[in-house]
Design an enzyme around this catalytic site. Sequence first.
Site, short mmCIF file in Angstrom:
data_model
loop_
_atom_site.label_atom_id
_atom_site.label_comp_id
_atom_site.label_asym_id
_atom_site.label_seq_id
_atom_site.Cartn_x
_atom_site.Cartn_y
_atom_site.Cartn_z
N HIS A 27 0.87 -1.18 0.00
CA HIS A 27 0.00 0.00 0.00
C HIS A 27 0.90 1.23 0.00
CE1 HIS A 27 -2.67 2.99 1.91
NE2 HIS A 27 -3.68 2.26 1.48
N ASP B 239 3.10 -4.48 7.93
CA ASP B 239 1.91 -3.66 7.80
C ASP B 239 0.71 -4.59 7.95
OD1 ASP B 239 -0.37 -2.48 6.81
OD2 ASP B 239 0.57 -1.62 5.04
N GLN C 32 -4.53 -4.95 6.91
CA GLN C 32 -5.56 -5.83 6.35
C GLN C 32 -5.53 -7.22 6.98
OE1 GLN C 32 -7.94 -4.73 4.62
NE2 GLN C 32 -7.12 -2.80 3.84
N LYS D 271 -10.30 -0.41 10.90
CA LYS D 271 -10.49 -1.61 10.08
C LYS D 271 -10.80 -2.83 10.94
CE LYS D 271 -7.22 -0.01 6.53
NZ LYS D 271 -8.04 0.59 5.50
N CYS E 152 -5.02 2.62 -3.54
CA CYS E 152 -3.78 3.14 -2.94
C CYS E 152 -2.65 2.12 -3.04
CB CYS E 152 -3.98 3.53 -1.47
SG CYS E 152 -5.24 4.77 -1.25
N1 C6P Z 1 -6.23 0.75 2.98
C1 C6P Z 1 -8.14 0.41 1.50
O1 C6P Z 1 -9.23 0.73 1.05
P1 C6P Z 1 -4.76 3.93 7.38
O2 C6P Z 1 -5.34 4.80 6.31
O3 C6P Z 1 -3.52 4.52 8.01
O4 C6P Z 1 -5.77 3.45 8.37
O5 C6P Z 1 -4.30 2.58 6.62
C2 C6P Z 1 -3.41 2.65 5.55
C3 C6P Z 1 -3.20 1.29 4.98
C4 C6P Z 1 -1.95 0.71 5.12
N2 C6P Z 1 -1.71 -0.54 4.67
C5 C6P Z 1 -2.65 -1.26 4.05
C6 C6P Z 1 -2.34 -2.65 3.60
C7 C6P Z 1 -3.93 -0.72 3.87
O6 C6P Z 1 -4.87 -1.44 3.27
C8 C6P Z 1 -4.21 0.60 4.32
C9 C6P Z 1 -5.54 1.23 4.09
C10 C6P Z 1 -7.59 1.19 2.67
O7 C6P Z 1 -7.48 -0.51 1.04
C11 C6P Z 1 -7.72 2.67 2.47
S1 C6P Z 1 -6.64 3.25 1.21
#
Ligand code: C6P
Length: 419
Positions: free
Chosen positions: A135, A212, A215, A238, A376
């Site tokens: 991401h 990370d 997910q 999430k 993203c």
């Molecule tokens: N992905 C998606 O729709 P934040 O925004 O900090 O809570 O998470 C960022 C992030 C980092 N790593 C991974 C693997 C992610 O999937 C995400 C967030 C969302 O896929 C919003 S772009």
Amino acid sequence: MKAAVRPRRPAAPALDVAALRREFPILSRKVHGKPLVYLDNAATTQKPRAVLEAVTRFSEEENANVQRAVHLLSQRATDAHEGAREKVRRFVNAREAREIVFTRGTTEAVNLVAQAWGRRHVGPGDEVLITAMEHHSNIVPWQMLRDEKGARLVVAPMDDAGDLVLPELERLLSPRTRIVAVAHVSNALGTVNRVAEIVRLAHARGVPVLVDGAQAAPHLRVDVQALDCDFYAFSGHKVYGPTGIGALYGKAALLEEMPPWQGGGDMILSVTFEKTHYNEVPHKFEAGTPNIAGAVGLGAALDWLGSAGRDAIEAHERDLLAYATDRASAVPGVRIVGTAREKAGVLSFTVEGVHPHDVGTVLDREGIAVRTGHHCAQPVMERLGIPATARASFAAYNTRDEVDALVAGLGRVREIFRR
Ligand code: C6P
């Protein structure tokens, strides 16, 4: 080596999804006059009443700033905040609560490591090893560090199915590699990466690993001790919690030797104009008034997940993903993007001859929320030679009926665009 996967557990009791759905007020609303079918959980999950009420109760009964005053409410707020930290510790199975730093979410957690750890340990010519399926939040902070330090960003490849090519990753671990940063689960493809194996390869060369977990945390049991990773990041919103709160796990020894990355209240022990003495971990990394109500909400979300039954949720979501994969693949013109050996939570697809945004718009008119675009993760799209996908992503409250609604919606997409 410790096993990363816990011994097989007895079959999880079936999830009472109908009862569980009633705990989510938003799920009973309509969209465009149709029952909401919410399949955008990888972007953010909905919140159960237990979370909404915990935040309200805290605000109505205990709100005060933390760590600052002797009055009762401040003590209550501090207890609630630290209580939430302990819940996060338990959730990821960290050894100590001080290994949990509250952040705004995964993005801030990765930035924290890139800045606080990276600036100290990464120099000119050094390498940061990431993967082709990261991401943007696990790419851009490392690019910023690279540009500041004259370092290099090295990218381990994935194959056409969306599996990492581990022998290549191993080959790319060089004497200049300073850190490996890898997604536990890909948000664009759903691939579950073999993180324990990656950690083993990196540690054999003395290289720390950041995972990370944005997910993974909603779908899989996370055990940072079994994974033996050095850092693990995830977002509250999430995992059925509020937005604006998340956590970074870091091994105590690493956090101890890292400098702070933001300065201000609560990260200090004493300040004179000449010198500041920093607070101990994790407070050293939590400058300014934290998102106290958010942490309380996150704690409530983790409690909720525990009481709903994480094994039961995992089994239910695995069933949904398999069912959705079978049914969607049978729709003419639909191609599943991401067919890795192990997947969680995410079904990305394209519909022949129809732009994913049009797919998303038609589905929305049917009350079905999916995400469309590059998610993203633009380099993933580039690697696969497609501009975008539509993505259905699942949570504990989704049902096979909702998958059927998605498939019917895809039929509608074909009807409209065949004209
Ligand atoms: N992905 C998606 O729709 P934040 O925004 O900090 O809570 O998470 C960022 C992030 C980092 N790593 C991974 C693997 C992610 O999937 C995400 C967030 C969302 O896929 C919003 S772009």
